[in-house]
Design an enzyme around this catalytic site. Sequence first.
Site, PDB file in Angstrom:
ATOM      1  N   GLU A  22      -0.389  11.852  -7.711  1.00 16.37           N
ATOM      2  CA  GLU A  22      -1.599  11.074  -8.027  1.00 16.37           C
ATOM      3  C   GLU A  22      -1.762  10.071  -6.891  1.00 16.37           C
ATOM      4  OE1 GLU A  22      -1.335   9.834 -12.156  1.00 16.37           O
ATOM      5  OE2 GLU A  22      -0.829  11.880 -12.783  1.00 16.37           O
ATOM      6  N   GLU A 178      -5.924   4.113 -15.088  1.00 17.21           N
ATOM      7  CA  GLU A 178      -6.098   5.566 -14.897  1.00 17.21           C
ATOM      8  C   GLU A 178      -7.500   5.802 -14.349  1.00 17.21           C
ATOM      9  OE1 GLU A 178      -4.815   9.185 -15.007  1.00 17.21           O
ATOM     10  OE2 GLU A 178      -3.848   8.347 -16.801  1.00 17.21           O
TER      11      GLU A 178
END
Lengths: 322, 322
Positions: A22, A178
């Site tokens: 990520e 997120e």
Amino acid sequence: MSTVSLPALSRVAVCGGTHGNELSGVYLVRERLKKKQQQREGQESFSVTMVMGNPRAVQQCRRYTEADLNRCFTRATLNSPISDKTPYEIIRSQELNGLLGPKGSPKAMDLVCDLHNTTANMGLCFITFSDSDWISLHIYRHLQRELATIPVRYIHFDLPKNEAYSLESVGKHGFAMEIGPQPHGSVRSNVFVAMQEGIELMLEWIRLFNSGTHFEGGSVEVFTLVKNIDYPRDPETRSITAAIHPELQDRDFCLLHPGDPLFLSFSGETLRYKGKEPLYPFFVNECAYYETGIALSLASRRRVTIPSIQCNRDRLTMGTDV
Amino acid sequence: MSTVSLPALSRVAVCGGTHGNELSGVYLVRERLKKKQQQREGQESFSVTMVMGNPRAVQQCRRYTEADLNRCFTRATLNSPISDKTPYEIIRSQELNGLLGPKGSPKAMDLVCDLHNTTANMGLCFITFSDSDWISLHIYRHLQRELATIPVRYIHFDLPKNEAYSLESVGKHGFAMEIGPQPHGSVRSNVFVAMQEGIELMLEWIRLFNSGTHFEGGSVEVFTLVKNIDYPRDPETRSITAAIHPELQDRDFCLLHPGDPLFLSFSGETLRYKGKEPLYPFFVNECAYYETGIALSLASRRRVTIPSIQCNRDRLTMGTDV
């Protein structure tokens, strides 16, 4: 409602690369570590510790190497004995608990923000195990008001703190930030910039808070996880037999009603949502959740009243390890 | 220009999972294999062999396990000796060459179509090593005319057939069918459906061709790779220091002019395209190419004249291994 007085936030941690593929958080942490080497930051009322969560997974550009690090922060796992066969990520979770915790102790970081990306079209989400952490909820409201480029939402996983399994649960306050959509293993400028802006706004809020600003109470929107839905699967091979329906794909946080299309099978059949109540989908087609059996999550929405808060300045300690 | 007479296509292969995390092809192959078990197909003028290119990588949901399979189909690699230390993918490329080739021999498949996905916003692309394979170019024109939901383009990598490194080069004719955007390790219904439709249109064209249909000549648009551009990188760590600029992201095949924004560095600086001629970007921010040093590829565009073609029906052999 009277103003709640809370201690200053003098030690803050920002973590990236807890999932090694990520990449927004990975590059954000690298960039800030580089800048820190170049210039000592000025007088701040707090320290910011930048942490690369899972450097071994980052190096391999994988989510994890042996176990999902972001499921290793339960009390049980943090206290489990280490042997030769212990997965790397369990060892690393205990290291991070030493650095940022210990979880639940007075020595823990005042605030931990852990950076994540998703392939789902979720915008920027706070994800936490608490709907009564006034610090996180006030920071959330600050970002929601100030961040123009991307929607900001708050997701609550309703688990006891003991069972909280993710990195940010090590701090006194904390949340995962997120952001998506972004394919894992790649970085998109718009997502990276939104994350940078989100972090800057968080630090700005902490600066204001520590300096004694009074933040008005009010109410904020919170999504609470109700249940997860798996893909239809072949009973023998467990291979998925359908994908998220085109009418649901990318429509995270758009109310899903009973009877709405959920999946389109590979043979062309539309499968519909059979729940009894309308709910809000999120993590729709998150790539990392194929292996864990989650095609999407469903949440209820409600408003949470948050009190006015102000820093109890008597207890303010200046940060030292900037 | 007179009509070119070509032999019928009696043996066709469709491959998926040559990259194990490009899931549209994986599920398309699984789905068609399942259907084939359920029903014998009717009278076709050709056989279709469905192949899972890299089953070991599919199982691990990774691009490859030890080497990129889709770089292993050069003559040199196909003829290299096998030892205990030979990477799995080289062994597998030789197996596939036995099944679908041998490359360059009369026994090779008449047509190989290898299914791929990209994180780049490329629509559906034919990728080949030839700009004079009339079969591939006529199929391309058929899809371009008939496929309504997604743009269809043809990319030519100008390499000698000997150096052609990818799976479809094993067939007498062949192309990769590349569709995006889709994050690797996930499947999006719209991309899956476009791939299904692309394959159906290809099979329809082969049916028409084998039955003696005369296909008019004309001209088609072809993009030819000119060069690749890497990310800016830290000279010591080789870590990238910028992402694709937001104004370029998702704008594959939109003409890039000298001076146009190319990258946005993580410290906020815009880096511009310094080439001397305008070119067409593609594979913009393809996730799998971070490790190979390609942030985007650039192509020139031209029109290629293709002749009228018709099947030489004398030589038509009925497919047997349907």
